[in-house]
Motif scaffolding. Structure first.
Motif, mmCIF file in Angstrom:
data_model
loop_
_atom_site.group_PDB
_atom_site.id
_atom_site.type_symbol
_atom_site.label_atom_id
_atom_site.label_comp_id
_atom_site.label_asym_id
_atom_site.label_seq_id
_atom_site.Cartn_x
_atom_site.Cartn_y
_atom_site.Cartn_z
ATOM 1 N N ARG A 168 0.794 -1.222 0.000
ATOM 2 C CA ARG A 168 0.000 0.000 0.000
ATOM 3 C C ARG A 168 0.830 1.279 0.000
ATOM 4 N NH1 ARG A 168 -5.103 -0.825 4.000
ATOM 5 N NH2 ARG A 168 -6.079 -2.482 2.800
ATOM 6 N N VAL A 169 1.900 1.321 0.765
ATOM 7 C CA VAL A 169 2.664 2.557 0.926
ATOM 8 C C VAL A 169 3.945 2.466 0.119
ATOM 9 C CG1 VAL A 169 3.776 4.109 2.561
ATOM 10 C CG2 VAL A 169 1.692 2.891 3.219
ATOM 11 N N LEU A 170 4.094 3.359 -0.854
ATOM 12 C CA LEU A 170 5.260 3.366 -1.718
ATOM 13 C C LEU A 170 6.104 4.605 -1.455
ATOM 14 C CD1 LEU A 170 3.567 2.377 -5.099
ATOM 15 C CD2 LEU A 170 4.533 0.863 -3.369
ATOM 16 N N VAL A 171 7.418 4.440 -1.483
ATOM 17 C CA VAL A 171 8.362 5.559 -1.446
ATOM 18 C C VAL A 171 9.321 5.343 -2.605
ATOM 19 C CG1 VAL A 171 8.204 6.099 1.011
ATOM 20 C CG2 VAL A 171 9.807 4.378 0.270
ATOM 21 N N GLY A 172 9.478 6.350 -3.415
ATOM 22 C CA GLY A 172 10.314 6.186 -4.599
ATOM 23 C C GLY A 172 9.768 5.130 -5.545
ATOM 24 N N GLY A 173 8.452 4.912 -5.518
ATOM 25 C CA GLY A 173 7.830 3.929 -6.393
ATOM 26 C C GLY A 173 7.969 2.490 -5.934
ATOM 27 N N MET A 174 8.549 2.266 -4.760
ATOM 28 C CA MET A 174 8.759 0.912 -4.227
ATOM 29 C C MET A 174 8.121 0.812 -2.839
ATOM 30 S SD MET A 174 10.612 -0.490 -6.576
ATOM 31 C CE MET A 174 11.805 -1.698 -6.161
ATOM 32 N N PRO A 175 7.691 -0.406 -2.437
ATOM 33 C CA PRO A 175 7.095 -0.559 -1.103
ATOM 34 C C PRO A 175 8.076 -0.185 0.013
ATOM 35 C CG PRO A 175 6.639 -2.489 -2.447
ATOM 36 C CD PRO A 175 7.625 -1.656 -3.210
ATOM 37 N N ALA A 176 7.577 0.561 0.994
ATOM 38 C CA ALA A 176 8.379 0.912 2.166
ATOM 39 C C ALA A 176 8.649 -0.354 2.979
ATOM 40 C CB ALA A 176 7.650 1.941 3.018
ATOM 41 N N ALA A 177 9.860 -0.475 3.511
ATOM 42 C CA ALA A 177 10.246 -1.640 4.313
ATOM 43 C C ALA A 177 9.825 -1.429 5.766
ATOM 44 C CB ALA A 177 11.748 -1.852 4.236
ATOM 45 N N THR A 178 9.257 -2.473 6.375
ATOM 46 C CA THR A 178 8.813 -2.382 7.762
ATOM 47 C C THR A 178 9.554 -3.381 8.630
ATOM 48 O OG1 THR A 178 7.039 -4.017 7.592
ATOM 49 C CG2 THR A 178 6.498 -1.743 6.976
ATOM 50 N N PHE A 179 9.379 -3.224 9.936
ATOM 51 C CA PHE A 179 10.009 -4.092 10.924
ATOM 52 C C PHE A 179 9.573 -5.548 10.750
ATOM 53 C CE2 PHE A 179 10.478 -5.581 15.402
ATOM 54 C CZ PHE A 179 11.838 -5.337 15.541
ATOM 55 N N ALA A 180 8.348 -5.763 10.252
ATOM 56 C CA ALA A 180 7.804 -7.116 10.119
ATOM 57 C C ALA A 180 8.245 -7.825 8.843
ATOM 58 C CB ALA A 180 6.281 -7.061 10.165
ATOM 59 N N ASP A 181 8.896 -7.115 7.918
ATOM 60 C CA ASP A 181 9.318 -7.726 6.654
ATOM 61 C C ASP A 181 10.487 -8.682 6.866
ATOM 62 O OD1 ASP A 181 7.374 -6.302 5.321
ATOM 63 O OD2 ASP A 181 8.735 -4.702 4.704
ATOM 64 N N THR A 182 10.754 -9.471 5.833
ATOM 65 C CA THR A 182 11.865 -10.421 5.865
ATOM 66 C C THR A 182 13.033 -9.838 5.082
ATOM 67 O OG1 THR A 182 10.294 -12.245 5.963
ATOM 68 C CG2 THR A 182 12.547 -12.789 5.294
ATOM 69 N N TYR A 183 14.235 -9.951 5.649
ATOM 70 C CA TYR A 183 15.446 -9.414 5.031
ATOM 71 C C TYR A 183 16.459 -10.544 4.901
ATOM 72 C CZ TYR A 183 13.153 -5.135 6.395
ATOM 73 O OH TYR A 183 12.230 -4.137 6.539
ATOM 74 N N LEU A 184 16.672 -11.001 3.664
ATOM 75 C CA LEU A 184 17.587 -12.110 3.393
ATOM 76 C C LEU A 184 18.894 -11.583 2.815
ATOM 77 C CD1 LEU A 184 15.049 -14.583 1.768
ATOM 78 C CD2 LEU A 184 15.782 -14.470 4.154
ATOM 79 N N VAL A 185 19.982 -12.305 3.078
ATOM 80 C CA VAL A 185 21.302 -11.926 2.568
ATOM 81 C C VAL A 185 21.753 -12.986 1.569
ATOM 82 C CG1 VAL A 185 23.699 -11.421 3.163
ATOM 83 C CG2 VAL A 185 21.869 -10.801 4.749
#
Length: 110
Positions: free
Chosen positions: A28-45
Motif C-alpha cells: 500500500r505505501v510506496l516511497v520512490g515507487g517501491m514498497p516501504a520496508a517495515t520491521f515485520a518484513d523479511t530481510y535475506l542476505v
C-alpha cells in the motif's frame, strides 16, 4: 534518529559484502515507487562469503533492532537508513551490522 525510509529497491550489504534483499508484505505505501520496508518484513542476505577457518559461516538474514519510532506502515514501524540491525548466520550467530548504501532521499522518518 531521523533518516530516509528504507524500501524494497534500496541497496544494503552485510559486513562481508553480501546483498540484502527485502521481502515486503506492504503493497500500500510506496516511497520512490517501491514498497516501504517495515520491521515485520523479511530481510535475506545473498552472496556473503564469510568463513571461520574451513567452515562457511555466511550471513543469511538481517534482524533490525531499532526501527522508526514515529512512522508506521500498516501498524508496523518502518526501517530507516539510520536504523540499527544485525546480520545473522544460519546458526543465528551475530555477524555484524548491515550497511544501507542507497535509498530514496525524499521521504524522511524519525
Amino acid at each position: 534518529m531521523p533518516g530516509p525510509i528504507f524500501h524494497v529497491g534500496a541497496t544494503a550489504i552485510c559486513p562481508h559484502g553480501g546483498q540484502v534483499q527485502t521481502i515486503s508484505s506492504n503493497a500500500r505505501v510506496l516511497v520512490g515507487g517501491m514498497p516501504a520496508a517495515t520491521f515485520a518484513d523479511t530481510y535475506l542476505v545473498a552472496g556473503c562469503v564469510f568463513a571461520v577457518g574451513p567452515k562457511p559461516q555466511p550471513c543469511v538474514r538481517v534482524q533490525w533492532l531499532v526501527p522508526a519510532v514515529r512512522v508506521m506502515v500498516m501498524g508496523q514501524p518502518v526501517i530507516l537508513q539510520t536504523s540499527t540491525g544485525l546480520c545473522l548466520s544460519a546458526e543465528q550467530i551475530p555477524q555484524g551490522p548491515p550497511s544501507v548504501l542507497v535509498t530514496q532521499p525524499r521521504v524522511v522518518g524519525t
